[in-house]
Scaffold this motif. Structure first.
Motif, PDB file in Angstrom:
ATOM      1  N   GLU A  67       3.560  10.013 -10.025  1.00 54.12           N
ATOM      2  CA  GLU A  67       2.752  10.397 -11.185  1.00 54.12           C
ATOM      3  C   GLU A  67       2.188  11.806 -11.016  1.00 54.12           C
ATOM      4  O   GLU A  67       2.189  12.600 -11.962  1.00 54.12           O
ATOM      5  N   ALA A  68       1.725  12.133  -9.819  1.00 53.83           N
ATOM      6  CA  ALA A  68       1.172  13.462  -9.562  1.00 53.83           C
ATOM      7  C   ALA A  68       2.243  14.538  -9.720  1.00 53.83           C
ATOM      8  O   ALA A  68       1.983  15.612 -10.266  1.00 53.83           O
ATOM      9  N   ILE A  69       3.454  14.238  -9.263  1.00 56.74           N
ATOM     10  CA  ILE A  69       4.558  15.199  -9.390  1.00 56.74           C
ATOM     11  C   ILE A  69       4.891  15.399 -10.864  1.00 56.74           C
ATOM     12  O   ILE A  69       5.066  16.531 -11.324  1.00 56.74           O
ATOM     13  N   ALA A  70       4.971  14.306 -11.617  1.00 55.52           N
ATOM     14  CA  ALA A  70       5.292  14.413 -13.043  1.00 55.52           C
ATOM     15  C   ALA A  70       4.239  15.244 -13.775  1.00 55.52           C
ATOM     16  O   ALA A  70       4.570  16.087 -14.612  1.00 55.52           O
ATOM     17  N   GLN A  71       2.976  15.023 -13.442  1.00 56.52           N
ATOM     18  CA  GLN A  71       1.906  15.796 -14.081  1.00 56.52           C
ATOM     19  C   GLN A  71       1.972  17.264 -13.688  1.00 56.52           C
ATOM     20  O   GLN A  71       1.778  18.148 -14.521  1.00 56.52           O
ATOM     21  N   ALA A  72       2.250  17.526 -12.428  1.00 61.60           N
ATOM     22  CA  ALA A  72       2.314  18.909 -11.952  1.00 61.60           C
ATOM     23  C   ALA A  72       3.477  19.658 -12.597  1.00 61.60           C
ATOM     24  O   ALA A  72       3.334  20.809 -12.987  1.00 61.60           O
ATOM     25  N   SER A  99       1.943  24.993 -13.162  1.00 66.09           N
ATOM     26  CA  SER A  99       2.262  24.258 -11.939  1.00 66.09           C
ATOM     27  C   SER A  99       2.625  25.223 -10.803  1.00 66.09           C
ATOM     28  O   SER A  99       3.240  26.261 -11.004  1.00 66.09           O
ATOM     29  N   ASP A 100       2.221  24.833  -9.637  1.00 66.18           N
ATOM     30  CA  ASP A 100       2.457  25.608  -8.423  1.00 66.18           C
ATOM     31  C   ASP A 100       3.707  25.059  -7.731  1.00 66.18           C
ATOM     32  O   ASP A 100       3.727  23.897  -7.332  1.00 66.18           O
ATOM     33  N   ASP A 101       4.743  25.867  -7.602  1.00 66.41           N
ATOM     34  CA  ASP A 101       5.996  25.399  -7.001  1.00 66.41           C
ATOM     35  C   ASP A 101       5.796  24.894  -5.578  1.00 66.41           C
ATOM     36  O   ASP A 101       6.384  23.886  -5.187  1.00 66.41           O
ATOM     37  N   LEU A 102       4.960  25.579  -4.813  1.00 66.40           N
ATOM     38  CA  LEU A 102       4.707  25.128  -3.441  1.00 66.40           C
ATOM     39  C   LEU A 102       3.961  23.805  -3.430  1.00 66.40           C
ATOM     40  O   LEU A 102       4.228  22.938  -2.594  1.00 66.40           O
ATOM     41  N   GLY A 103       3.039  23.655  -4.352  1.00 61.09           N
ATOM     42  CA  GLY A 103       2.292  22.397  -4.448  1.00 61.09           C
ATOM     43  C   GLY A 103       3.199  21.243  -4.818  1.00 61.09           C
ATOM     44  O   GLY A 103       3.100  20.148  -4.245  1.00 61.09           O
ATOM     45  N   VAL A 104       4.093  21.474  -5.767  1.00 55.17           N
ATOM     46  CA  VAL A 104       5.043  20.436  -6.181  1.00 55.17           C
ATOM     47  C   VAL A 104       5.973  20.100  -5.014  1.00 55.17           C
ATOM     48  O   VAL A 104       6.248  18.927  -4.746  1.00 55.17           O
ATOM     49  N   ALA A 105       6.433  21.111  -4.309  1.00 57.38           N
ATOM     50  CA  ALA A 105       7.316  20.878  -3.153  1.00 57.38           C
ATOM     51  C   ALA A 105       6.611  20.054  -2.083  1.00 57.38           C
ATOM     52  O   ALA A 105       7.219  19.165  -1.479  1.00 57.38           O
ATOM     53  N   GLU A 106       5.339  20.313  -1.866  1.00 60.84           N
ATOM     54  CA  GLU A 106       4.563  19.552  -0.873  1.00 60.84           C
ATOM     55  C   GLU A 106       4.416  18.095  -1.307  1.00 60.84           C
ATOM     56  O   GLU A 106       4.548  17.179  -0.495  1.00 60.84           O
ATOM     57  N   LEU A 107       4.159  17.875  -2.592  1.00 63.74           N
ATOM     58  CA  LEU A 107       4.063  16.505  -3.101  1.00 63.74           C
ATOM     59  C   LEU A 107       5.388  15.769  -2.932  1.00 63.74           C
ATOM     60  O   LEU A 107       5.420  14.604  -2.530  1.00 63.74           O
ATOM     61  N   LYS A 108       6.485  16.451  -3.212  1.00 66.45           N
ATOM     62  CA  LYS A 108       7.801  15.840  -3.055  1.00 66.45           C
ATOM     63  C   LYS A 108       8.100  15.523  -1.600  1.00 66.45           C
ATOM     64  O   LYS A 108       8.708  14.493  -1.289  1.00 66.45           O
ATOM     65  N   ARG A 109       7.666  16.399  -0.706  1.00 65.21           N
ATOM     66  CA  ARG A 109       7.870  16.158   0.727  1.00 65.21           C
ATOM     67  C   ARG A 109       7.100  14.916   1.170  1.00 65.21           C
ATOM     68  O   ARG A 109       7.617  14.058   1.884  1.00 65.21           O
ATOM     69  N   GLU A 138       0.829  -1.205   0.000  1.00 67.24           N
ATOM     70  CA  GLU A 138       0.000   0.000   0.000  1.00 67.24           C
ATOM     71  C   GLU A 138       0.869   1.264   0.000  1.00 67.24           C
ATOM     72  O   GLU A 138       0.585   2.223  -0.720  1.00 67.24           O
ATOM     73  N   LEU A 139       1.921   1.264   0.790  1.00 75.88           N
ATOM     74  CA  LEU A 139       2.838   2.413   0.809  1.00 75.88           C
ATOM     75  C   LEU A 139       3.502   2.598  -0.556  1.00 75.88           C
ATOM     76  O   LEU A 139       3.627   3.725  -1.039  1.00 75.88           O
ATOM     77  N   GLU A 140       3.913   1.501  -1.174  1.00 75.09           N
ATOM     78  CA  GLU A 140       4.548   1.587  -2.491  1.00 75.09           C
ATOM     79  C   GLU A 140       3.554   2.091  -3.543  1.00 75.09           C
ATOM     80  O   GLU A 140       3.928   2.852  -4.436  1.00 75.09           O
ATOM     81  N   ARG A 141       2.299   1.686  -3.446  1.00 74.14           N
ATOM     82  CA  ARG A 141       1.269   2.169  -4.370  1.00 74.14           C
ATOM     83  C   ARG A 141       1.089   3.673  -4.222  1.00 74.14           C
ATOM     84  O   ARG A 141       1.044   4.406  -5.214  1.00 74.14           O
ATOM     85  N   LYS A 142       1.027   4.146  -2.986  1.00 77.37           N
ATOM     86  CA  LYS A 142       0.883   5.581  -2.742  1.00 77.37           C
ATOM     87  C   LYS A 142       2.107   6.348  -3.257  1.00 77.37           C
ATOM     88  O   LYS A 142       1.979   7.442  -3.785  1.00 77.37           O
ATOM     89  N   HIS A 143       3.288   5.762  -3.097  1.00 74.91           N
ATOM     90  CA  HIS A 143       4.524   6.380  -3.564  1.00 74.91           C
ATOM     91  C   HIS A 143       4.479   6.552  -5.084  1.00 74.91           C
ATOM     92  O   HIS A 143       4.826   7.611  -5.607  1.00 74.91           O
ATOM     93  N   ARG A 144       4.039   5.506  -5.798  1.00 74.57           N
ATOM     94  CA  ARG A 144       3.918   5.586  -7.263  1.00 74.57           C
ATOM     95  C   ARG A 144       2.900   6.650  -7.673  1.00 74.57           C
ATOM     96  O   ARG A 144       3.121   7.392  -8.640  1.00 74.57           O
TER      97      ARG A 144
END
Length: 62
Positions: A19-24, A30-40, A9-15
Motif C-alpha cells: 500500500e505504501a509503495i502504491a501511494q508513493a 514521489s522519491d525514487d530512492l524512497g520507493v526503491a527502499e520500500l520495494k527492497r 504478522e509478516l504478511e500484514r507488514k508485506h501488505r
C-alpha cells in the motif's frame, strides 16, 4: 510467538508495504530512492515469509 502468528504478522507488514509503495508511486512528488527502499523491504519480507512457510509442518489430511 507461534509460527502461524509470526507468518500472519509478516504478511500484514508485506501488505502495508504494498500500500505504501502504491501511494508513493501515485504521488507526483514521489522519491525514487524512497520507493526503491520500500520495494527492497518488501522483497526482504517476502523472502522471510517463504523461510517461515518452509519451516512450518505440512498440513495433515484426515
Amino acid at each position: 510467538m507461534s509460527l502461524q502468528t509470526h507468518l500472519a504478522e509478516l504478511e500484514r507488514k508485506h501488505r502495508q508495504l504494498e500500500e505504501a509503495i502504491a501511494q508513493a508511486v501515485a504521488s507526483p512528488s514521489s522519491d525514487d530512492l524512497g520507493v526503491a527502499e520500500l520495494k527492497r523491504k518488501k522483497l526482504l519480507l517476502k523472502d522471510e515469509i517463504e523461510r517461515v512457510r518452509q519451516t512450518m509442518p505440512a498440513p495433515t489430511l484426515h
